[in-house]
Design an enzyme around this catalytic site. Sequence first.
Site, PDB file in Angstrom:
ATOM      1  N   SER A  50      -1.892   5.868  12.913  1.00  0.00           N
ATOM      2  CA  SER A  50      -2.267   4.787  12.311  1.00  0.00           C
ATOM      3  C   SER A  50      -1.600   4.447  11.098  1.00  0.00           C
ATOM      4  O   SER A  50      -1.862   3.239  10.595  1.00  0.00           O
ATOM      5  CB  SER A  50      -3.902   4.890  12.243  1.00  0.00           C
ATOM      6  OG  SER A  50      -4.301   5.572  11.000  1.00  0.00           O
ATOM      7  N   HIS A  89      -5.814   5.838   5.167  1.00  0.00           N
ATOM      8  CA  HIS A  89      -5.386   4.270   5.307  1.00  0.00           C
ATOM      9  C   HIS A  89      -5.140   3.767   3.770  1.00  0.00           C
ATOM     10  O   HIS A  89      -5.340   4.463   2.743  1.00  0.00           O
ATOM     11  CB  HIS A  89      -6.337   3.665   5.988  1.00  0.00           C
ATOM     12  CG  HIS A  89      -6.637   3.902   7.437  1.00  0.00           C
ATOM     13  ND1 HIS A  89      -7.356   3.385   8.132  1.00  0.00           N
ATOM     14  CD2 HIS A  89      -5.543   4.416   8.063  1.00  0.00           C
ATOM     15  CE1 HIS A  89      -7.359   3.604   9.389  1.00  0.00           C
ATOM     16  NE2 HIS A  89      -6.145   4.255   9.624  1.00  0.00           N
ATOM     17  N   ASP A 115     -10.617  -1.679   8.430  1.00  0.00           N
ATOM     18  CA  ASP A 115     -11.496  -0.586   8.844  1.00  0.00           C
ATOM     19  C   ASP A 115     -12.877  -0.691   8.646  1.00  0.00           C
ATOM     20  O   ASP A 115     -13.546   0.085   8.963  1.00  0.00           O
ATOM     21  CB  ASP A 115     -11.139   0.610   7.746  1.00  0.00           C
ATOM     22  CG  ASP A 115      -9.640   1.321   7.934  1.00  0.00           C
ATOM     23  OD1 ASP A 115      -9.110   0.837   8.770  1.00  0.00           O
ATOM     24  OD2 ASP A 115      -9.119   1.928   7.014  1.00  0.00           O
TER      25      ASP A 115
END
Length: 173
Positions: A50, A89, A115
């Site tokens: 990701s 992230h 998210d």
Amino acid sequence: MLGIADMQPRQLAAQILNFALVLSTAFMMWKGLSVVSDSPSPIVVVLSGSMEPAFQRGDLLFLWNRGADTQVGEIVVYNVKGKDIPIVHRVVRRYGGGKTPLRLLTKGDNNLADDTELYAAGQSFLNRQEDVIGSVVGFIPFVGYVTILLSEHPWLKQVMLGLMGVMVVLQRE
């Protein structure tokens, strides 16, 4: 080379203590890193794609949690309430700060959406103090693949521990 059965009791005890010393030293180093970085998990492994191209699956990340302020663009590692796998992230938005709690919105570089779907039920943002484990300050590419292999193939853990134990016991002083 002496086998375990051929060792004197004192020699066997010394080897076992040597093995225990290695394990306790590793544990103390981990706890020392935790204290210095102010993070319960100062080193994490990227488990998914990701965050590509910034980080690849298997990269080893070093975290720092001493700064209370987090900027947009900073890469953070956070835990979601009720889940035990940390997520790596990038911060795409921040709200509050100062007298109000700093709230963050994150997104994986390789993901289409933010998210919010990953957060706990009823949570729209991350609380910087409660949810964030730390900010990424460095990494070593692909070193964490060992961790991924050990989690995907549990029998490898037993093989590695067995080999380490045999090596310590059979080591000559």
